[in-house]
Design an enzyme around this catalytic site. Structure first.
Site, PDB file in Angstrom:
ATOM      1  N   ASN A   1       4.255   4.969  -8.500  1.00  0.00           N
ATOM      2  CA  ASN A   1       3.558   6.232  -8.232  1.00  0.00           C
ATOM      3  C   ASN A   1       4.597   7.168  -7.631  1.00  0.00           C
ATOM      4  OD1 ASN A   1       2.011   8.374  -7.423  1.00  0.00           O
ATOM      5  ND2 ASN A   1       0.847   7.243  -5.857  1.00  0.00           N
TER       6      ASN A   1
ATOM      7  N   LYS B   1       4.344  10.203  -6.941  1.00  0.00           N
ATOM      8  CA  LYS B   1       3.768  11.273  -6.115  1.00  0.00           C
ATOM      9  C   LYS B   1       4.398  12.606  -6.529  1.00  0.00           C
ATOM     10  CE  LYS B   1       2.837   7.725  -2.763  1.00  0.00           C
ATOM     11  NZ  LYS B   1       2.617   7.313  -1.386  1.00  0.00           N
TER      12      LYS B   1
ATOM     13  N   HIS C   1      -6.339   8.022  -4.911  1.00  0.00           N
ATOM     14  CA  HIS C   1      -5.271   7.656  -3.977  1.00  0.00           C
ATOM     15  C   HIS C   1      -5.616   8.209  -2.591  1.00  0.00           C
ATOM     16  CE1 HIS C   1      -1.387   7.447  -2.022  1.00  0.00           C
ATOM     17  NE2 HIS C   1      -1.053   6.556  -2.928  1.00  0.00           N
TER      18      HIS C   1
ATOM     19  N   GLU D   1      -3.930   9.700  -0.489  1.00  0.00           N
ATOM     20  CA  GLU D   1      -3.422  11.053  -0.226  1.00  0.00           C
ATOM     21  C   GLU D   1      -4.339  12.104  -0.835  1.00  0.00           C
ATOM     22  OE1 GLU D   1       0.466  10.255  -1.758  1.00  0.00           O
ATOM     23  OE2 GLU D   1       0.849   8.945  -0.043  1.00  0.00           O
TER      24      GLU D   1
ATOM     25  N   GLU E   1      -4.659  -0.447  -1.333  1.00  0.00           N
ATOM     26  CA  GLU E   1      -3.596   0.224  -0.588  1.00  0.00           C
ATOM     27  C   GLU E   1      -4.065   0.533   0.832  1.00  0.00           C
ATOM     28  OE1 GLU E   1      -0.624   2.158  -3.555  1.00  0.00           O
ATOM     29  OE2 GLU E   1      -2.025   3.665  -2.847  1.00  0.00           O
TER      30      GLU E   1
ATOM     31  N   GLY F   1       3.900   4.468   2.898  1.00  0.00           N
ATOM     32  CA  GLY F   1       5.000   5.329   3.314  1.00  0.00           C
ATOM     33  C   GLY F   1       5.436   5.123   4.753  1.00  0.00           C
TER      34      GLY F   1
ATOM     35  N   SER G   1       4.280   0.323   0.981  1.00  0.00           N
ATOM     36  CA  SER G   1       5.626  -0.114   1.395  1.00  0.00           C
ATOM     37  C   SER G   1       6.079  -1.395   0.695  1.00  0.00           C
ATOM     38  CB  SER G   1       5.700  -0.280   2.925  1.00  0.00           C
ATOM     39  OG  SER G   1       5.429   0.957   3.559  1.00  0.00           O
TER      40      SER G   1
HETATM   41  P1  13P Z   1       4.882   3.536  -0.609  1.00  0.00           P
HETATM   42  O1  13P Z   1       5.327   2.431  -1.505  1.00  0.00           O
HETATM   43  O2  13P Z   1       5.898   4.653  -0.504  1.00  0.00           O
HETATM   44  O3  13P Z   1       4.425   3.029   0.727  1.00  0.00           O
HETATM   45  O4  13P Z   1       3.606   4.215  -1.297  1.00  0.00           O
HETATM   46  C1  13P Z   1       2.598   3.383  -1.747  1.00  0.00           C
HETATM   47  C2  13P Z   1       1.654   4.201  -2.512  1.00  0.00           C
HETATM   48  O5  13P Z   1       0.996   5.070  -1.990  1.00  0.00           O
HETATM   49  C3  13P Z   1       1.549   3.950  -3.958  1.00  0.00           C
HETATM   50  O6  13P Z   1       0.466   4.614  -4.507  1.00  0.00           O
END
Ligand code: 13P
Length: 250
Positions: A9, A11, A94, A96, A166, A172, A212
């Site tokens: 992903n 982003k 997601h 976010e 997640e 992150g 992560s």
């Molecule tokens: P990270 O791997 O950067 O923690 O992000 C995970 C994520 O949100 C994947 O959708």
């Protein structure tokens, strides 16, 4: 038995030309992988990405869709538009998007239904916040998110659904869930799906872990029974790291 899927992903990262370069460099590193490899790229990078993976087994995902078929929704993108250019997956709900764009379990469900109706495979994200984990309500939160997201999805369509667990506190932050924590919650999701659709559907469902996940910890997480892949943010932006995770899945 069930498909292992390693999905990146990206982003809001990389331009269309960077996308082409990245995929060209990635292909030889993941060629012949025995798991499904998916790249979730920004809308404007999708066309380049679809072009760059032609003739390979790598699949392309969008990161969002609108829940209506078409119409007066300025700035939005429909499932049909994505299918038309050869996109196969879409990440839905997601954390976010829930946090910054006010998505709810109900809009997530509408998007899931619209994706499936158009032949797009949804990767549905669920996961608890740190305060919810500390309160001991992870199971309730994740179960409810899963149930609402799947409301109205037919047994037949379940073969095109992927769920990504997640935990919001792990995204992150560099704070990965332990492999036992990931396995436990992916197992809870599988039980919820078993209650809704029966054991066969639940056993066949790909449930990813995200938060992560990186080149160092992927193998341990992916060894767990209920963890059938990863949804990877930061570590999917580097070809080397991402390909290590793909090979860890084997
Ligand atoms: P990270 O791997 O950067 O923690 O992000 C995970 C994520 O949100 C994947 O959708």
């Amino acid at each position: 038995m069930r498909k292992t899927i390693i999905a990146g992903n990206w982003k809001m990262n990389k331009t269309p030309s960077e996308t082409t370069d990245f995929i060209k460099a990635l292909i030889p590193l993941v060629d012949g992988a025995r798991c499904e490899v998916v790249l979730g790229v920004p809308f404007v990078c999708l066309q380049n990405a679809v072009e760059a993976v032609k003739g390979t087994a790598v699949k392309i995902s969008a990161q969002n869709i609108h829940f209506e078929e078409n119409g007066a929704y300025t700035g939005e993108i429909s499932a049909k538009m994505l299918c038309d250019i050869g996109v196969e997956y879409v990440i839905i709900g997601h954390s976010e998007r829930r946090q910054y764009f006010a998505e709810t379990d109900v809009t997530v469900n509408k998007k899931v239904l619209k994706a499936l109706e158009n032949g797009l495979k949804p990767i549905i994200c669920v996961g608890e916040h740190l305060s919810q984990r500390e309160q001991g309500i992870t199971e309730e939160i994740v179960s409810m998110q899963t149930k609402v997201a799947l409301c109205g999805v037919s047994v037949d369509d379940m073969k095109n659904v992927v769920i990504a667990y997640e935990p919001v506190w792990a995204i992150g932050t560099g704070k990965t869930a332990t492999s036992d924590q990931a396995d436990e919650v992916c197992g809870i999701i599988r039980r919820v799906v078993a209650d809704m659709y029966g054991n066969d559907v639940a056993d066949g469902l790909t449930i990813q872990y995200g938060g992560s996940m990186n080149a160092k910890n992927a193998a341990e997480l992916l060894l767990k029974d209920n963890v059938d892949g990863g949804l990877i943010g930061g570590a999917s932006l580097k070809t080397e790291d991402f390909s290590i995770i793909v090979h860890a899945a084997e």
